[in-house]
Scaffold this active site. Sequence first.
Site, PDB file in Angstrom:
ATOM      1  CB  THR A 106      -0.924   0.056   1.239  1.00  0.00           C
ATOM      2  OG1 THR A 106      -0.109   0.172   2.405  1.00  0.00           O
ATOM      3  CG2 THR A 106      -1.806  -1.178   1.371  1.00  0.00           C
ATOM      4  CG  HIS A 107       0.357   4.346   1.284  1.00  0.00           C
ATOM      5  ND1 HIS A 107      -0.419   5.474   1.156  1.00  0.00           N
ATOM      6  CD2 HIS A 107      -0.305   3.543   2.165  1.00  0.00           C
ATOM      7  CE1 HIS A 107      -1.469   5.362   1.933  1.00  0.00           C
ATOM      8  NE2 HIS A 107      -1.438   4.198   2.553  1.00  0.00           N
ATOM      9  CB  SER A 159      19.560   1.688 -24.303  1.00  0.00           C
ATOM     10  OG  SER A 159      20.398   2.802 -24.494  1.00  0.00           O
ATOM     11  CE  LYS A 162      18.251   1.770 -19.640  1.00  0.00           C
ATOM     12  NZ  LYS A 162      17.521   1.986 -18.402  1.00  0.00           N
ATOM     13  CG  ASN A 187      15.051   0.254 -21.642  1.00  0.00           C
ATOM     14  OD1 ASN A 187      15.567   0.116 -20.529  1.00  0.00           O
ATOM     15  ND2 ASN A 187      15.600   0.979 -22.592  1.00  0.00           N
ATOM     16  CD  GLU A 207       9.169   2.240 -20.376  1.00  0.00           C
ATOM     17  OE1 GLU A 207       9.459   3.231 -21.062  1.00  0.00           O
ATOM     18  OE2 GLU A 207      10.019   1.475 -19.907  1.00  0.00           O
ATOM     19  CE1 TYR A 211     -25.088  13.055 -38.935  1.00  0.00           C
ATOM     20  CE2 TYR A 211     -25.226  15.088 -40.212  1.00  0.00           C
ATOM     21  CZ  TYR A 211     -24.512  13.978 -39.790  1.00  0.00           C
ATOM     22  OH  TYR A 211     -23.224  13.788 -40.230  1.00  0.00           O
ATOM     23  CE  LYS A 213     -19.244   7.676 -39.029  1.00  0.00           C
ATOM     24  NZ  LYS A 213     -19.471   9.128 -38.778  1.00  0.00           N
TER      25      LYS A 213
HETATM   26  N1  ARG Z   1     -20.504  11.236 -43.205  1.00  0.00           N
HETATM   27  C1  ARG Z   1     -21.649  11.580 -42.427  1.00  0.00           C
HETATM   28  C2  ARG Z   1     -21.420  11.200 -40.962  1.00  0.00           C
HETATM   29  O1  ARG Z   1     -20.568  10.428 -40.689  1.00  0.00           O
HETATM   30  C3  ARG Z   1     -22.863  10.876 -42.932  1.00  0.00           C
HETATM   31  C4  ARG Z   1     -24.138  11.542 -42.634  1.00  0.00           C
HETATM   32  C5  ARG Z   1     -24.275  12.807 -43.405  1.00  0.00           C
HETATM   33  N2  ARG Z   1     -25.572  13.349 -43.249  1.00  0.00           N
HETATM   34  C6  ARG Z   1     -25.848  14.621 -43.562  1.00  0.00           C
HETATM   35  N3  ARG Z   1     -27.047  15.014 -43.398  1.00  0.00           N
HETATM   36  N4  ARG Z   1     -24.911  15.437 -43.980  1.00  0.00           N
HETATM   37  O2  ARG Z   1     -22.061  11.714 -40.071  1.00  0.00           O
END
Ligand code: ARG
Length: 481
Positions: free
Chosen positions: A153-154, A275, A281, A283, A288, A315, A323
């Site tokens: 601990t610690h 290294s 070394k 490593n 890491e 939207y 994404k």
């Molecule tokens: N490439 C767009 C996205 O990933 C697709 C949807 C686009 N829709 C729009 N109304 N411009 O969100």
Amino acid sequence: MKYRTGHFNKNIDPLAEEFNSSLSVDKRLYREDIEASLAHAEMLGQRGIIPPGDAEKIRNGLLSVKDDIESGALEIRDAEDIHMFVETELTKRIGTAGKRLHTARSRNDQVATDFKLHVRRLCGEICESLRALITAITAAAEKNTDAPMPGFTHLQKAQPITAAHHLMAYGEMFYRDLTRFRDCKKRLNILPLGSCALAGTTYPIDRDFVKTKLGFDGISNNTLDGVSDRDFVCEFIYSAANAMLHLSRLSEEIIIFSSDDYKYITVDEAHSTGSSIMPQKRNPDIAELIRGKTGRVYGDLTAVLTMMKALPLAYNKDLQEDKEPLFDAYDALSNSLKLAEKMISALTYNKKNMLKACGSGYINATAAADYLTSLKGIPFREAYEITGALVSYAASKNLPLDKLTLAEFNSFAKNAPDNAAKSDAYAAENDTKIPLFDSDIYQKIDIKNILLENSTPGGPSVKAVKQSIKDLKKRLKQVDY
Ligand code: ARG
């Protein structure tokens, strides 16, 4: 194909066009885009929304696009996003029928559907990697149930545990991560398609058909929510951040415990680097880097939460930024899990060094206090004080507790309370000192014996850890994702 109808009188600015494009990122969705379009087209044909013959042409066209992407014959390029790319390519191949695919659909419900299908697959893959890592952990634990090591601990030595007990702590963390991804997968499995741009459609679509075809558990109950919901993105990245957090703690301990001053473990050469200047070394770079990549996954989570904050329905193009952080988090986590599994499987536990390390730092002091309490009836707080004085004395002599003589042990008995039941008679007879320690103290503070006598379920004893391993393996076998 560009979305510029007669409504526009001017071409898009080239920089704006480049800025607007997400193809370099969302091309990863090509499979799901085609899968969702196949289901949509089939439904349109069946409902007579488009001629069944065209639905068939769309099907064959989509399958040929998919084959060509996968064989490398078709390069994904020159489109705003993956949805436009697939649709344009389809229309190039089958003509007018291709132009019917986007009936009763918008890219808004399309992208939400594609992304959910994709994230659903990624959840499954991460669960698989977690399962493999947990399996490596339980296998390593099985080999180390009898290997005492200091628990900390610690980052100060605290009490004896076993290497298996320590490993199994990580087994539990990664099992929770697995269930988080399982839950994320389950919760996201609601079909947005049919929400269209935001308000549904007047076409007589069959959302249930598409739902079943794509393996969703239900259809979204509100079309605005259907296209605006990115909870699944936040949840996936949070789950990834949490798993990276666990991996970073594991990495940190691998780094510390393999360092020269500890040498409890040795990282396999396959997961170490040298290294460029210091020839001696080796490593632990992989550990890491895993620790380091945790930071970027937290960044991904912050990015997506902040992007979502206060977005009005439904939207908005901001959503296109969902994404990259998810893919980044997935890549970091997926690679880290696979490497952590390899590292654990190839790790050597230096049992002798760990046992030796148990001999310093007075990690048996709590056992000495417990001895006074459970065998001599001393209230714990007082036992704690006596033992504290003992440790201080031993430290001044640079000796471990088990090298003190019984007389030395008992020289601290004067601190004992005179109402200690078992000692009263002796105290009366012998006037001043109360011997509290008998020769069985040496056995009670022996590291292996401490572990043996620890009866806590979930604790470090051989018996408890074996049970924990069995239990986790069973849960791992039963978990469904
Ligand atoms: N490439 C767009 C996205 O990933 C697709 C949807 C686009 N829709 C729009 N109304 N411009 O969100």
